[in-house]
Design a protein around this motif. Structure first.
Motif, short mmCIF file in Angstrom:
data_model
loop_
_atom_site.label_atom_id
_atom_site.label_comp_id
_atom_site.label_asym_id
_atom_site.label_seq_id
_atom_site.Cartn_x
_atom_site.Cartn_y
_atom_site.Cartn_z
N TRP A 135 0.85 -1.21 0.00
CA TRP A 135 0.00 0.00 0.00
C TRP A 135 0.88 1.26 0.00
O TRP A 135 0.66 2.18 -0.77
CB TRP A 135 -0.89 -0.01 1.24
CG TRP A 135 -2.35 -0.28 1.01
CD1 TRP A 135 -3.37 0.61 1.12
CD2 TRP A 135 -2.96 -1.54 0.66
NE1 TRP A 135 -4.57 -0.01 0.86
CE2 TRP A 135 -4.35 -1.33 0.58
CE3 TRP A 135 -2.47 -2.82 0.41
CZ2 TRP A 135 -5.25 -2.33 0.26
CZ3 TRP A 135 -3.37 -3.83 0.09
CH2 TRP A 135 -4.72 -3.58 0.01
N ILE A 136 1.87 1.28 0.89
CA ILE A 136 2.72 2.45 1.04
C ILE A 136 3.50 2.74 -0.24
O ILE A 136 3.54 3.88 -0.72
CB ILE A 136 3.70 2.26 2.22
CG1 ILE A 136 2.94 2.28 3.55
CG2 ILE A 136 4.80 3.32 2.22
CD1 ILE A 136 3.77 1.77 4.73
N GLU A 137 4.11 1.71 -0.81
CA GLU A 137 4.97 1.91 -1.97
C GLU A 137 4.17 2.26 -3.23
O GLU A 137 4.64 3.02 -4.07
CB GLU A 137 5.84 0.68 -2.19
CG GLU A 137 6.88 0.48 -1.10
CD GLU A 137 7.88 1.62 -1.06
OE1 GLU A 137 8.91 1.53 -1.73
OE2 GLU A 137 7.61 2.62 -0.35
N VAL A 138 2.98 1.73 -3.37
CA VAL A 138 2.13 2.11 -4.51
C VAL A 138 1.66 3.55 -4.34
O VAL A 138 1.74 4.36 -5.28
CB VAL A 138 0.93 1.15 -4.65
CG1 VAL A 138 -0.08 1.68 -5.67
CG2 VAL A 138 1.42 -0.24 -5.06
N ALA A 139 1.18 3.89 -3.15
CA ALA A 139 0.69 5.25 -2.91
C ALA A 139 1.80 6.27 -3.05
O ALA A 139 1.61 7.34 -3.66
CB ALA A 139 0.06 5.34 -1.53
N ARG A 140 2.97 5.96 -2.51
CA ARG A 140 4.10 6.89 -2.58
C ARG A 140 4.47 7.18 -4.03
O ARG A 140 4.73 8.33 -4.40
CB ARG A 140 5.29 6.31 -1.83
CG ARG A 140 6.51 7.21 -1.82
CD ARG A 140 7.68 6.56 -1.10
NE ARG A 140 8.12 5.33 -1.74
CZ ARG A 140 8.89 5.29 -2.82
NH1 ARG A 140 9.29 6.43 -3.38
NH2 ARG A 140 9.26 4.14 -3.34
N ARG A 141 4.50 6.14 -4.85
CA ARG A 141 4.84 6.32 -6.25
C ARG A 141 3.82 7.19 -6.99
O ARG A 141 4.15 7.83 -7.99
CB ARG A 141 4.96 4.96 -6.95
CG ARG A 141 6.25 4.22 -6.62
CD ARG A 141 6.17 2.77 -7.09
NE ARG A 141 7.48 2.13 -7.13
CZ ARG A 141 8.14 1.68 -6.08
NH1 ARG A 141 7.60 1.80 -4.87
NH2 ARG A 141 9.32 1.12 -6.22
N ALA A 142 2.58 7.17 -6.50
CA ALA A 142 1.53 7.97 -7.12
C ALA A 142 1.44 9.38 -6.54
O ALA A 142 0.57 10.16 -6.91
CB ALA A 142 0.18 7.27 -6.96
N GLY A 143 2.35 9.70 -5.62
CA GLY A 143 2.37 11.04 -5.03
C GLY A 143 1.38 11.26 -3.92
O GLY A 143 1.08 12.40 -3.56
N VAL A 144 0.84 10.18 -3.35
CA VAL A 144 -0.14 10.28 -2.27
C VAL A 144 0.59 10.31 -0.92
O VAL A 144 1.43 9.44 -0.66
CB VAL A 144 -1.11 9.09 -2.32
CG1 VAL A 144 -1.99 9.05 -1.08
CG2 VAL A 144 -1.97 9.15 -3.57
N PRO A 145 0.30 11.27 -0.05
CA PRO A 145 0.91 11.30 1.29
C PRO A 145 0.48 10.08 2.11
O PRO A 145 -0.70 9.91 2.41
CB PRO A 145 0.36 12.60 1.90
CG PRO A 145 -0.09 13.41 0.74
CD PRO A 145 -0.58 12.43 -0.28
N VAL A 146 1.44 9.23 2.44
CA VAL A 146 1.13 7.96 3.09
C VAL A 146 2.25 7.59 4.04
O VAL A 146 3.40 8.01 3.86
CB VAL A 146 0.93 6.86 2.02
CG1 VAL A 146 2.22 6.61 1.26
CG2 VAL A 146 0.41 5.56 2.63
N HIS A 147 1.93 6.82 5.07
CA HIS A 147 2.94 6.35 6.02
C HIS A 147 2.42 5.10 6.71
O HIS A 147 1.22 4.84 6.74
CB HIS A 147 3.26 7.42 7.06
CG HIS A 147 2.04 7.97 7.74
ND1 HIS A 147 1.35 9.06 7.26
CD2 HIS A 147 1.39 7.58 8.87
CE1 HIS A 147 0.31 9.31 8.05
NE2 HIS A 147 0.33 8.43 9.03
N GLY A 148 3.34 4.34 7.26
CA GLY A 148 2.96 3.18 8.05
C GLY A 148 2.63 3.60 9.48
O GLY A 148 3.15 4.59 9.99
N VAL A 149 1.76 2.82 10.12
CA VAL A 149 1.38 3.06 11.51
C VAL A 149 1.50 1.73 12.25
O VAL A 149 0.74 0.78 11.98
CB VAL A 149 -0.04 3.62 11.64
CG1 VAL A 149 -0.42 3.81 13.11
CG2 VAL A 149 -0.17 4.95 10.88
N ALA A 150 2.45 1.66 13.18
CA ALA A 150 2.75 0.41 13.88
C ALA A 150 1.90 0.28 15.14
O ALA A 150 2.40 0.42 16.26
CB ALA A 150 4.23 0.34 14.21
#
Length: 280
Positions: free
Chosen positions: A118-133
């Protein structure tokens, strides 16, 4: 156990210390430890798959002004609904569920590896995203902290309400959710948690001490690692019959404790002597 190339270990160490660690590459280097068939061609294929998925996400999000919820829903529709990326309880029993290339192939995996997708696809599309542990369960966050929207890739990208998040934490810990649990997890936090998951898998399978060993050794290549990892590695080496190397690692851990716990360091040095004696 197949020997991992020193070049890939060096690449892992270098990438872990880079100003902007490449999460995809680090996860692939972990996967290469487990899968001897994952060659350079296979490692190049994974970023291309993520790129293609990102292109499709971009088509669904021509205007990124929609906000965190719309970003989360678009990604859930693409990855969760269209391509069927999600998890099931049985996935925890398979080492492949912690290997990025296998997760992309099977479209199944642990929460944290699905979150990496999810993170790597969104990041490549320019979407602000991060993991939450979150304790016991990894999810993905979209947007800034004051407008953060959480999604659960293990459930196909289900967007979490505040109650959903509280229930996930309560189910894992019995304690309430506190704001600090919602802090973004950086790439190295994610990589360490992936390695810890692999170590937990191996710990339940004593015959797979080979897996536990390389997971510990990669963890030791991360910056600011715990000194305790030297002792964990020592125990695995001794269990596998490499008494000399195991004793040396026990001494390394004893050196780290010398200034803060002299008695513990002394006990460890006796343990190292015992390990060396097993060579006779």
């Amino acid at each position: 156990m197949h020997p991992q190339s020193p070049e890939r270990r060096r690449l892992f160490a270098d990438q872990a210390r880079a100003a902007r660690p490449d999460l995809t590459l680090l996860c692939l280097l972990i996967a290469a430890e487990a899968d001897p068939d994952l060659d350079d061609t296979g490692m190049r294929a994974t970023p291309r798959i993520l790129d293609r998925l990102a292109d499709q996400l971009t088509e669904r999000l021509p205007d990124k002004a929609g906000g965190p919820r719309s970003w989360a829903l678009a990604l859930a529709e693409l990855l969760g609904t269209r391509y069927g990326f999600k998890g099931r309880p049985g996935d925890y029993q398979h080492l492949g569920s912690a290997l990025l290339h296998e997760v992309l192939r099977r479209r199944r995996g642990l929460p944290i590896l699905l979150s990496v997708v999810w993170i790597e696809v969104a990041r490549r599309a320019g979407v602000p995203v991060h993991g939450v542990a979150l304790p016991g369960h990894f999810v993905v966050g979209f947007g800034a902290r004051d407008e953060q929207v959480l999604a659960n890739p293990f459930a196909g990208g289900h967007v979490l309400s505040a109650t959903d998040a509280e229930l996930l934490v309560a189910g894992a810990t019995g304690a309430p959710l506190v704001p600090s649990m919602l802090s973004p997890a950086g790439p190295l936090d994610i990589v360490l948690r992936v390695l810890n998951n692999i170590r937990a898998w191996a710990a339940a399978r004593p015959e797979r001490s080979d897996v536990a060993l390389w997971a510990v050794e990669l963890s030791l290549l991360l910056p600011a690692h715990s000194d305790r990892l030297h002792y964990d590695r020592a125990q695995l080496l001794v269990r596998r019959g490499d008494f000399r190397a195991g004793a040396a690692e026990i001494d390394t851990y004893a050196d780290a404790l010398e200034d803060t716990d002299e008695a513990a360091a002394m006990r460890l040095r006796q343990e190292a002597i015992g390990a060396r004696a097993m060579m006779n």
